[in-house]
Scaffold this motif. Structure first.
Motif, PDB file in Angstrom:
ATOM      1  N   ASP A 108       0.720  -1.245  -0.068  1.00 10.02           N
ATOM      2  CA  ASP A 108       0.090   0.071  -0.102  1.00 10.02           C
ATOM      3  C   ASP A 108       0.925   1.342  -0.013  1.00 10.02           C
ATOM      4  O   ASP A 108       1.266   1.720   1.196  1.00 10.02           O
ATOM      5  CB  ASP A 108      -0.886   0.141   1.184  1.00 10.02           C
ATOM      6  N   THR A 157      -1.993  -6.488   1.640  1.00  8.58           N
ATOM      7  CA  THR A 157      -3.410  -6.676   1.386  1.00  8.58           C
ATOM      8  C   THR A 157      -3.414  -7.801   0.096  1.00  8.58           C
ATOM      9  O   THR A 157      -3.178  -7.339  -0.867  1.00  8.58           O
ATOM     10  CB  THR A 157      -4.473  -5.485   0.958  1.00  8.58           C
ATOM     11  N   LEU A 162      -9.791  -1.554  -6.286  1.00  8.84           N
ATOM     12  CA  LEU A 162      -8.315  -1.150  -6.387  1.00  8.84           C
ATOM     13  C   LEU A 162      -8.064  -0.738  -7.687  1.00  8.84           C
ATOM     14  O   LEU A 162      -7.230   0.621  -7.887  1.00  8.84           O
ATOM     15  CB  LEU A 162      -7.361  -2.187  -6.238  1.00  8.84           C
TER      16      LEU A 162
END
Lengths: 345, 330
Positions: free
Chosen positions: B266, B315, B325
């Protein structure tokens, strides 16, 4: 060095031995070795790899080697023109990336990366990529030919500028989701031969014809061998110098599009240091960095030799670091051979 | 064009509209290089941080151009110009230490982000544990081919010696050790490069016909290269278990197509988290973090901005979250 002072000679690939008049059998043998040495080396390496690895000499692997060599081979052919004319083009790796992202942005279905109105027909994208490459070459060529800036410096500038333009244009991101038509030049095939290989062969044949059979080709040798003599005999050396960079740039554009089509996205960081492998192929292939001497066939064999060595070592599970060492040795050995030839002249 | 110029420029200043504060905090982010997608996303997320948007922080992004010396010089610049805090994603774990020392001597707190630096003087680190992602991705591949049943995998590594390569490999090997029936056929570097991985995989497919069941790519680019090689060889991508790390856009698309698995690193959380920690370090009072990432990852607790290590979770990209996403990448 007589061959370099005679721009009008019709033999496009002058041989030193022939220039010395009557030749002894031994001189002929030496010349033949120099001429075919690189080819012999390729054959020897291939035989060795065939003996060492059961998969090397299989049709699929040969196709792999050819496909893996095609991008470097196309770049190296472009560089052969430049180096024959006594220049150098350090910018091809960056031009690969620039032409790749621009052509890809015309042939992507991605909403974020596409040029408005896209995707355009593949012919438009291809033409744009080649035009971008040719324009980069024309800029370098103009600086070299018009302002007498050394090619090393002019193309070093282009190396940096084209990379910067690539990053600006793509905002540092890959251009994904290329149309199937565009991807065909990287992943498709023609009668079973992969498209990159088809294009590589086409570029080779065209270059071989241009350098060997045309007036322009003879002028490239003459301008590189002895620019002064070439000028005196009425050849427009500036024009030749300019043209070889345009050829190199256009071929780099083509290579960039093949790379993007193969990998599925045009990556802005693609092609870094590709110029070094291309120059290596030209040098291993026997083209003199002093200009005027060399042949495109040698370049192709030089590129194949690099490709075969890399492929063979991968097949045998040898660490990639050895590939770099062996490539280095090949380059130096090839130039040493070139030097001994020059000393004999 | 304006956004584009500012994100690529060697030294770009994102000053907000006429600041409410008299004196905005000067924070510099020294990133190892802006030529790849991950750091682009990082830089853009940093720019979107509420404190930067409001003008509380005057953020300067430095492009390290993949050169440890360039990064060191940028720290010298920050020291000369009296920056209030620095965020540091070094190109090299050891060579970055000198840059941190320069900032420390000038009294500038340094917050590490994304890549590690081996220095005692670092104020804090906001990043993700690469050993963990290496373990997770190998597990994904092993699960798909069957840990008990066994099979053969290949590992495509990052540049040997870089901290991400070392740690991801450690994670890969830990997962592999749990499945003794699975054999590693080949293991070699492709330097994070899609094109290099493609060549490598083509050659491996030739050397081990019909034997390779799984591909552990230490990043997404290389996993994508392996996919292209499999396609080029006329094989079926679905017959291979393939995983990568990072969650770059092309990989998200490939996950959606069912071709590979990926783990999102991330960048947004790393960037915005680092800015909050940097503000806390540069101000004396009680600073409350402004980014929403702290509510997004409740397991990463704020602790007054004084923790030495903030572990940004990985993730896994799945069919469930891939569309969301992808929407953030438009």
């Amino acid at each position: 060095m007589t061959d370099r002072t005679d721009p009008a000679r019709t033999d496009p690939q002058p041989s030193p031995a022939a220039a010395h008049g009557p030749t002894s059998a031994r001189a002929r043998a030496v010349e033949r070795l120099q001429r075919y040495g690189i080819f012999l080396a390729l054959v020897v390496v291939c035989l060795a790899l065939t003996a060492l690895n059961e998969f090397f000499l299989t049709p699929r692997n040969i196709v792999n080697v050819l496909r893996q060599t095609s991008i470097n081979g196309i770049l190296a052919i472009g560089l052969t023109f430049v180096i024959l004319a006594r220049g150098i083009d350090l910018s091809v790796g960056s031009v690969v990336a620039l032409a790749g992202v621009i052509a890809a942005s015309l042939a992507t279905t991605s909403s974020g990366a596409a040029v408005a109105g896209g995707p355009y027909p593949v012919a438009v994208a291809l033409a744009a990529g080649i035009a971008v490459g040719a324009a980069c070459g024309a800029a370098s060529g103009a600086v070299v030919a018009r302002f007498n800036v050394p090619a090393f410096v002019a193309t070093l500038g282009m190396l940096s500028a084209a990379r910067g333009l690539t990053l600006l244009y793509s905002e540092g991101r890959p251009v994904p989701a290329l149309t199937d038509e565009f991807r065909w030049i990287g992943t498709g095939d023609l009668f079973g031969v992969p498209m990159p290989v088809v294009l590589f062969i086409a570029v080779f044949l065209a270059s071989w014809w241009v350098l060997g059979q045309t007036r322009f080709g003879r002028h490239v040798y003459a301008a590189g061998g002895n620019p002064h003599a070439a000028t005196v005999s009425g050849i427009n050396v500036r024009r030749i110098r300019f043209a070889v960079f345009v050829i190199s740039g256009a071929l780099a554009g083509l290579a960039g599009m093949i790379l993007a089509a193969r990998t599925g996205s045009a990556l802005p960081q693609a092609g870094v240091a590709y110029e070094l492998d291309a120059i290596a192929a030209v040098v291993i292939g026997g083209t003199s960095l002093a200009g005027g001497v060399g042949r495109v066939t040698g370049t192709v064999i030089g590129a194949l030799l690099i490709g075969v060595v890399n492929n063979g070592l991968d097949l045998m599970g040898v660490e990639s670091y050895y590939q770099l060492v062996i490539k280095g040795l090949l380059i130096v050995a090839a130039v040493m051979l070139d030097q001994t030839r020059n000393q004999r002249d | 064009m304006k956004k584009l110029l500012s994100s690529v420029a060697v030294l770009a200043t994102f000053a907000g509209p006429a600041a409410a504060q008299d004196d905005p905090l000067k924070i510099g982010a020294a990133l190892y290089g802006l030529q790849a997608e991950f750091m682009q996303i990082w830089a853009e997320a940093a720019e979107q941080h509420p404190a930067v948007q409001s003008g509380m922080v005057d953020l300067t992004i430095f492009d390290g151009r993949y050169d440890a010396l360039v990064q060191q010089e940028q720290f010298e610049t920050m020291a000369t110009q009296g920056f209030d805090a620095a965020i540091f994603a070094p190109i090299d774990v050891e060579a970055g230490a000198e840059a941190v020392r320069i900032a420390h001597e000038a009294g500038i707190p340094v917050i590490g982000s994304n890549t590690q630096v081996n220095s005692e003087l670092l104020t804090s680190y906001v990043g993700s544990d690469d050993t963990r992602s290496g373990y997770m991705e190998a597990q994904m591949v092993l699960e798909a081919i069957g840990c008990e049943d066994g099979g053969n995998v290949v590992i495509i590594e990052g540049p040997i010696g870089q901290s991400a390569q070392v740690q991801r490999l450690e994670g890969n090997q830990r997962a592999l050790a749990e499945c003794p029936n699975v054999k590693v056929l080949e293991q070699q570097t492709a330097n994070w490069s899609r094109a290099e991985a493609q060549t490598l995989m083509e050659n491996w497919l030739t050397a081990h016909p019909g034997e390779i069941d799984g591909v552990i790519g230490q990043n997404d680019e290389m996993a994508l290269g392996a996919i292209e090689a499999i396609k080029a060889a006329g094989l079926n991508v679905e017959d291979f278990a393939i995983a990568g790390i990072d969650g770059v856009t092309d990989a998200l698309t490939a996950v959606k197509a069912g071709e590979m698995q990926s783990i999102l690193q991330d960048a947004r959380a790393q960037a915005q988290g680092a800015i909050d920690v940097a503000i806390a370090a540069a101000t004396d009072g009680d600073y409350e973090p402004q980014s929403d990432i702290w509510t997004q990852y409740p397991e990463m607790s704020w602790e007054g901005g004084e923790a030495s290590y903030y572990d940004v979770p990985w993730t896994p990209v799945t069919a469930d979250n891939v569309d969301d996403l992808l929407a953030t990448r438009q």
